[in-house]
Scaffold this active site. Sequence first.
Site, PDB file in Angstrom:
ATOM      1  N   TYR A  14       0.833  -1.212   0.000  1.00 23.70           N
ATOM      2  CA  TYR A  14       0.000   0.000   0.000  1.00 23.70           C
ATOM      3  C   TYR A  14       0.868   1.263   0.000  1.00 23.70           C
ATOM      4  CZ  TYR A  14      -3.745   3.193   1.482  1.00 23.70           C
ATOM      5  OH  TYR A  14      -4.651   4.227   1.557  1.00 23.70           O
ATOM      6  N   LYS A  26       1.006   4.213  -2.901  1.00 26.71           N
ATOM      7  CA  LYS A  26       0.626   5.616  -2.702  1.00 26.71           C
ATOM      8  C   LYS A  26       1.802   6.562  -3.005  1.00 26.71           C
ATOM      9  CE  LYS A  26      -3.693   4.963  -1.752  1.00 26.71           C
ATOM     10  NZ  LYS A  26      -4.749   5.457  -2.649  1.00 26.71           N
TER      11      LYS A  26
HETATM   12  P1  NDP Z   1     -13.401   2.113   0.968  1.00 26.27           P
HETATM   13  O1  NDP Z   1     -12.913   0.723   0.984  1.00 26.27           O
HETATM   14  O2  NDP Z   1     -14.456   2.520   1.937  1.00 26.27           O
HETATM   15  O3  NDP Z   1     -13.881   2.525  -0.499  1.00 26.27           O
HETATM   16  C1  NDP Z   1     -13.100   2.210  -1.620  1.00 26.27           C
HETATM   17  C2  NDP Z   1     -14.005   2.113  -2.824  1.00 26.27           C
HETATM   18  O4  NDP Z   1     -13.208   1.760  -3.982  1.00 26.27           O
HETATM   19  C3  NDP Z   1     -15.048   0.997  -2.647  1.00 26.27           C
HETATM   20  O5  NDP Z   1     -16.316   1.452  -3.060  1.00 26.27           O
HETATM   21  C4  NDP Z   1     -14.512  -0.109  -3.554  1.00 26.27           C
HETATM   22  O6  NDP Z   1     -15.530  -0.955  -4.050  1.00 26.27           O
HETATM   23  C5  NDP Z   1     -13.881   0.720  -4.678  1.00 26.27           C
HETATM   24  N1  NDP Z   1     -12.978  -0.090  -5.486  1.00 26.27           N
HETATM   25  C6  NDP Z   1     -12.054  -0.984  -5.066  1.00 26.27           C
HETATM   26  N2  NDP Z   1     -11.462  -1.580  -6.105  1.00 26.27           N
HETATM   27  C7  NDP Z   1     -12.019  -1.045  -7.229  1.00 26.27           C
HETATM   28  C8  NDP Z   1     -11.842  -1.263  -8.612  1.00 26.27           C
HETATM   29  N3  NDP Z   1     -10.960  -2.162  -9.067  1.00 26.27           N
HETATM   30  N4  NDP Z   1     -12.584  -0.545  -9.491  1.00 26.27           N
HETATM   31  C9  NDP Z   1     -13.485   0.353  -9.046  1.00 26.27           C
HETATM   32  N5  NDP Z   1     -13.714   0.602  -7.743  1.00 26.27           N
HETATM   33  C10 NDP Z   1     -12.990  -0.100  -6.839  1.00 26.27           C
HETATM   34  O7  NDP Z   1     -12.094   3.016   1.172  1.00 26.27           O
HETATM   35  P2  NDP Z   1     -11.908   4.551   1.559  1.00 26.27           P
HETATM   36  O8  NDP Z   1     -13.105   5.331   1.210  1.00 26.27           O
HETATM   37  O9  NDP Z   1     -11.357   4.600   2.919  1.00 26.27           O
HETATM   38  O10 NDP Z   1     -10.695   4.909   0.576  1.00 26.27           O
HETATM   39  C11 NDP Z   1     -10.834   5.699  -0.592  1.00 26.27           C
HETATM   40  C12 NDP Z   1      -9.439   6.130  -1.041  1.00 26.27           C
HETATM   41  O11 NDP Z   1      -8.815   6.884  -0.001  1.00 26.27           O
HETATM   42  C13 NDP Z   1      -8.503   4.953  -1.330  1.00 26.27           C
HETATM   43  O12 NDP Z   1      -7.698   5.239  -2.449  1.00 26.27           O
HETATM   44  C14 NDP Z   1      -7.649   4.891  -0.070  1.00 26.27           C
HETATM   45  O13 NDP Z   1      -6.408   4.289  -0.317  1.00 26.27           O
HETATM   46  C15 NDP Z   1      -7.537   6.356   0.280  1.00 26.27           C
HETATM   47  N6  NDP Z   1      -7.201   6.606   1.677  1.00 26.27           N
HETATM   48  C16 NDP Z   1      -8.014   6.171   2.691  1.00 26.27           C
HETATM   49  C17 NDP Z   1      -7.656   6.410   3.998  1.00 26.27           C
HETATM   50  C18 NDP Z   1      -8.487   5.980   5.152  1.00 26.27           C
HETATM   51  O14 NDP Z   1      -8.017   6.114   6.295  1.00 26.27           O
HETATM   52  N7  NDP Z   1      -9.713   5.495   4.964  1.00 26.27           N
HETATM   53  C19 NDP Z   1      -6.412   7.130   4.339  1.00 26.27           C
HETATM   54  C20 NDP Z   1      -5.652   7.551   3.191  1.00 26.27           C
HETATM   55  C21 NDP Z   1      -6.037   7.282   1.916  1.00 26.27           C
HETATM   56  P3  NDP Z   1     -16.039  -2.205  -3.128  1.00 26.27           P
HETATM   57  O15 NDP Z   1     -16.268  -1.700  -1.764  1.00 26.27           O
HETATM   58  O16 NDP Z   1     -17.261  -2.680  -3.827  1.00 26.27           O
HETATM   59  O17 NDP Z   1     -14.903  -3.191  -3.158  1.00 26.27           O
END
Ligand code: NDP
Length: 284
Positions: free
Chosen positions: A188, A192
């Site tokens: 991860y 990033k």
């Molecule tokens: P979630 O897991 O809540 O949401 C991620 C979303 O991305 C889900 O709806 C998931 O779908 C979708 N997804 C995953 N793989 C694919 C794919 N191949 N194609 C299309 N959609 C996809 O995560 P967050 O909201 O927490 O994270 C969102 C972003 O923020 C990410 O990039 C994460 O790395 C980044 N981030 C998050 C942090 C945190 O603390 N939460 C901190 C720093 C960065 P499904 O659920 O159906 O699998």
Amino acid sequence: TGVVAALSGAPPTRTALAQFALLGRVAMVTGGQRGIGLELALALAEGGAVVYCLDLPPTPDADWMKVQQFCSSLPDLGVGAHKKGRMEYMSCNVTDQKAMWTIAEQIAEKEGRVDICIANAGVLRGAECLEWDGEDFKKLLDVNINGAFFTAQAAGRQMEKRNIRGSIVMIASMSGTITNPNMHWTAYNTSKAAVLQMMRSMACELGPKGIRVNALSPGYIYTNMTKAFLQGKSELERMWCAQNPLGRLGNPDELRGAALWLASDASTFCTGSDIRVDGGQTAW
Ligand code: NDP
């Protein structure tokens, strides 16, 4: 424009708040059916944009189901045919380059433009670095690196084709800059850091075309992604909270302001930047 122009006698063309207005803008947000993606999509729609939430096929628990109600309560923002924000859902897999190009083209053809892209979809898994299975490692990098690139690329192509001075926002992470003690997040963190350098490279290449590319790097935010690690582990949550000067985790709605700023005309001189919203964690 602005205050300086007003002081020199010319009327300011836009007030500070009007710079954030998104009425008439079209946005695509990947990973938009839950978590941070959905929160940012809602913020853009509230600002007046037509927002396409692009995500894997909805699961029964997808927060997207609650969105229709929210959309019907969006305020009227202006006159004319397009008066308020709207949200649409389209199924996508960000790892499929050609499919992402087609989706962006379909949106641009239907709405006439693509102005904003938030490359947010991402996955998080942990494993000790000497134990990572090669296929799992590649899968994570595929979504987080290739997926982010294909998304930004698909939107950028439509912006260039239609001569639109668009804004691309890559959702990176504090993990692109620092490591997370004891979390075994090599894949991860690597992904990033790559997204941040991808953002800078694209910003330099697309700047002359008037397209801006920036990153928004959250710290620990309460979403499904982090809850999966925290389940029943209050000690881990205390550790995470202690890792930033504010002493707590963030909520998805605390990213809205930064995303709106980056997406809108309020940030027209900002490109190639990483905006950190992490409770100060990377300051330590
Ligand atoms: P979630 O897991 O809540 O949401 C991620 C979303 O991305 C889900 O709806 C998931 O779908 C979708 N997804 C995953 N793989 C694919 C794919 N191949 N194609 C299309 N959609 C996809 O995560 P967050 O909201 O927490 O994270 C969102 C972003 O923020 C990410 O990039 C994460 O790395 C980044 N981030 C998050 C942090 C945190 O603390 N939460 C901190 C720093 C960065 P499904 O659920 O159906 O699998």
